[in-house]
Write a protein that holds these residues in place. Structure first.
Motif, PDB file in Angstrom:
ATOM      1  N   ILE A 154      45.258   8.730  92.703  1.00  0.00           N
ATOM      2  CA  ILE A 154      45.018  10.698  93.136  1.00  0.00           C
ATOM      3  C   ILE A 154      43.442  10.661  93.461  1.00  0.00           C
ATOM      4  N   GLY A 155      43.970  11.500  94.955  1.00  0.00           N
ATOM      5  CA  GLY A 155      42.723  10.850  95.498  1.00  0.00           C
ATOM      6  C   GLY A 155      42.568   9.645  96.617  1.00  0.00           C
ATOM      7  N   ALA A 156      42.793  10.294  97.751  1.00  0.00           N
ATOM      8  CA  ALA A 156      42.603   9.005  99.698  1.00  0.00           C
ATOM      9  C   ALA A 156      41.486   9.324  99.914  1.00  0.00           C
TER      10      ALA A 156
ATOM     11  N   VAL B  32      36.842   5.020  98.282  1.00  0.00           N
ATOM     12  CA  VAL B  32      37.689   4.345  97.543  1.00  0.00           C
ATOM     13  C   VAL B  32      39.068   4.078  97.540  1.00  0.00           C
TER      14      VAL B  32
ATOM     15  N   ASN C 172      45.079  17.573 100.202  1.00  0.00           N
ATOM     16  CA  ASN C 172      43.923  17.526 101.485  1.00  0.00           C
ATOM     17  C   ASN C 172      44.927  16.991 102.704  1.00  0.00           C
TER      18      ASN C 172
ATOM     19  N   ARG D 115      44.416  15.146 105.345  1.00  0.00           N
ATOM     20  CA  ARG D 115      43.429  13.452 104.949  1.00  0.00           C
ATOM     21  C   ARG D 115      44.699  12.625 105.029  1.00  0.00           C
TER      22      ARG D 115
ATOM     23  N   VAL E 133      52.282  15.545  94.842  1.00  0.00           N
ATOM     24  CA  VAL E 133      50.590  15.296  92.743  1.00  0.00           C
ATOM     25  C   VAL E 133      51.281  15.124  92.015  1.00  0.00           C
TER      26      VAL E 133
ATOM     27  N   SER F  26      41.097   8.889  91.619  1.00  0.00           N
ATOM     28  CA  SER F  26      39.819   8.363  92.733  1.00  0.00           C
ATOM     29  C   SER F  26      39.531   9.625  93.368  1.00  0.00           C
TER      30      SER F  26
ATOM     31  N   ASN G  59      36.711  12.820  94.531  1.00  0.00           N
ATOM     32  CA  ASN G  59      35.480  12.906  94.009  1.00  0.00           C
ATOM     33  C   ASN G  59      34.740  13.504  92.795  1.00  0.00           C
TER      34      ASN G  59
ATOM     35  N   SER H  50      27.306   7.795  99.269  1.00  0.00           N
ATOM     36  CA  SER H  50      27.521   8.963  97.924  1.00  0.00           C
ATOM     37  C   SER H  50      27.396   8.866  97.114  1.00  0.00           C
TER      38      SER H  50
ATOM     39  N   ARG I 243      27.250  10.601 104.733  1.00  0.00           N
ATOM     40  CA  ARG I 243      26.991  11.227 102.966  1.00  0.00           C
ATOM     41  C   ARG I 243      25.916  10.703 102.585  1.00  0.00           C
TER      42      ARG I 243
END
Ligand code: ADP
Length: 465
Positions: free
Chosen positions: A11-13, A16, A39, A42, A79, A92, A94, A278, A349
């Motif tokens: 989860i999170g592209a 990282v 997103n 993305r 998801v 993964s 933010n 970041s 960032r």
């Protein structure tokens, strides 16, 4: 018996999740790896037929994606579907510093992590191993666990901590040949089984002796500690760079001299306009916040100095520009070479360039920017995010160029903000001829040949010299 993993969801592209999962998929063709993100833009970019258009710029990454995508690597916005079918789920997302409420400006905002945990709890019908990949404050696993273990539907979850140590700009090299992989898990039998399942995934390409296992809390704290130590080295050398400027010592010579001591080592001793990215600031703020919350004032103050020094170094660089340009930059063109927080990444960032530009805009300078990988909207977005002045004012004072020569044309001064290799090989004579005289270069990264520039006629300021 250790379960063999055949389906992974991440989860999170982002910076990282994207590269890490791409390499896992490349090295483990028998495992289906699905990277999901809310997103849509993305995900679309990750699925772009031309892998040079993927949203994270990292040398070597387009080739890895080209090899695995569509075979056993997938990017999707579905998801729930990906969570439901996976045996192992990496989180993964933010974890920015909180911008509101208790711990504002210090603590990590765990909102996205909590949402993920709740989503996993809601859709899971089979047992899962949950892997924390994002940098998290110590004892976050406890919170995730408490959400997952109270679903009442009988599904078993094991939580592991597996912090990512890749450096942006060399992510693929780091992922292919990591110094170590760290995995923290519960000491219970089930915890150890889960941990071994993840060890087996990495063992597809990482030598077993490089895979370290610890308890959950040690793993979480090790990530914060590693980043705190690295940032501390930068702040230490930067603190001495200022002393060098006053004493006639040269920071490069000092760094070389101490770096040959095998106990100190040569890496991470480059003086600069300050660290960005970041992680460093966020992780140290986290460490400071955690220490304070346990009443450990001296520990908190000690690490906070690393941030205070870094802020000072950024501010000092901007002040140096203003002071050198006869105490005013109002209406003057200052050309920024580089905007990313380091070379070989498009990540901006916490980049020092943002804060130095912001200070110069306060002085009513006209700032022109060229970075080989950063877009105009990104630069403006970074400045607008600070809310220092109306967005229209930022757009008026900032101009983005797609090449360095035009960016520097007519400028009173050049500020080198990122150590991109290409800056070394420019025709500096040509740049000099097109600038307003006297032509100044402020090298915030010690990248250009100072002697050569002085010979051409530039007035050169290099940090720590
Ligand atoms: P990092 O540098 O840690 O990878 P990024 O901000 O680059 O951080 O990436 C985090 C990604 O996680 C973002 O693309 C964001 O859209 C995604 N994300 C955050 N929360 C969720 C969620 N609940 N479900 C799916 N994706 C999420």
């Amino acid at each position: 018996m250790t379960k063999k993993i055949t389906k992974i969801c991440c989860i999170g592209a982002g910076y990282v999740g994207g590269p890490t999962m791409s390499v896992i998929a490349q090295k483990c063709p028998d495992i289906k790896v699905t990277v999901v993100d809310l997103n849509q833009a993305r995900i679309n970019a990750w699925n772009d037929p031309d892998t040079n258009n993927i949203p994270v710029y990292e040398p070597g990454l387009p080739e890895v994606v080209a090899e695995a995508r569509g075979r056993n690597l997938f990017f999707s916005t579905k998801v729930d579907e990906a969570i439901a079918e996976a045996e192992m789920i990496f989180i993964s997302v933010n974890t920015p510093t909180k911008t509101y409420g208790t711990g504002k400006g210090m603590a990590a905002d765990l909102k996205y992590i909590e949402l993920c945990a709740r989503q996993i709890a809601r859709v899971s019908t089979t047992d899962k191993i949950i892997v924390e990949k994002s940098t998290l404050p110590v004892r976050t696993a406890e919170a995730v666990k408490s959400i997952l273990q109270n679903t009442g539907n009988g599904v078993q979850f094991q939580i592991l901590s597996n912090p990512e140590f890749l450096a942006e700009g060399t992510a693929i090299e780091d992922l292919h040949a990591p110094d170590r992989i760290l995995i923290g898990g519960d000491p219970t039998e089930e915890g150890q089984e889960a941990l071994n399942a993840l060890v087996d995934v990495y063992a597809n390409w990482v030598p077993r002796e490089r895979i370290l296992t610890t308890n959950l809390w040690s793993s979480e704290l090790s990530k914060l500690t590693a980043n705190a130590f690295l940032a501390q080295r930068v702040s230490s050398i930067n603190a001495l760079s200022e002393l060098c400027e006053h004493t006639g010592a040269d920071i490069s010579e000092v760094a070389r001299s101490i770096g040959t001591d095998s106990r100190i080592g040569p890496k991470f001793l480059n003086a600069s306009v300050g660290f960005g990215g970041s992680c460093f600031q966020k992780d140290i703020l986290n460490l400071v916040y955690i220490a304070r919350s346990y009443g450990l004032q001296q520990v908190a103050d000690y690490w906070e100095q690393v941030i205070i020094m870094n802020d000072h170094q950024k501010r000092r660089f901007g002040n140096k520009i203003v002071k050198t340009l006869y105490n005013t930059v109002s209406g003057k063109k200052i050309a920024f070479l580089g905007w990313a927080f380091k070379k070989d990444t498009n990540d901006t960032r916490e980049s020092p360039a943002i804060f130095v530009a912001d200070d110069l805009l306060n002085e009513e300078a006209n700032v022109s920017v060229y970075d080989p990988k950063v877009s105009e909207s990104q630069v403006l977005g970074d400045l607008n995010y600070l809310h220092t002045r109306p967005e229209s004012k930022n757009s008026e004072l900032i101009t983005i160029f797609d090449n360095a020569y035009d960016c520097c044309k007519g400028a009173h001064a050049i500020a080198i903000m990122t150590e991109w290799d290409e800056f070394k090989t420019y025709d500096w004579e040509k740049i000099y001829n097109n600038m307003t005289k006297p032509a100044f270069v402020f090298d915030g990264r010690n990248v250009v040949d100072r002697k050569k520039l002085l010979q051409i006629g530039f007035k050169v300021y290099t940090i720590g010299k």
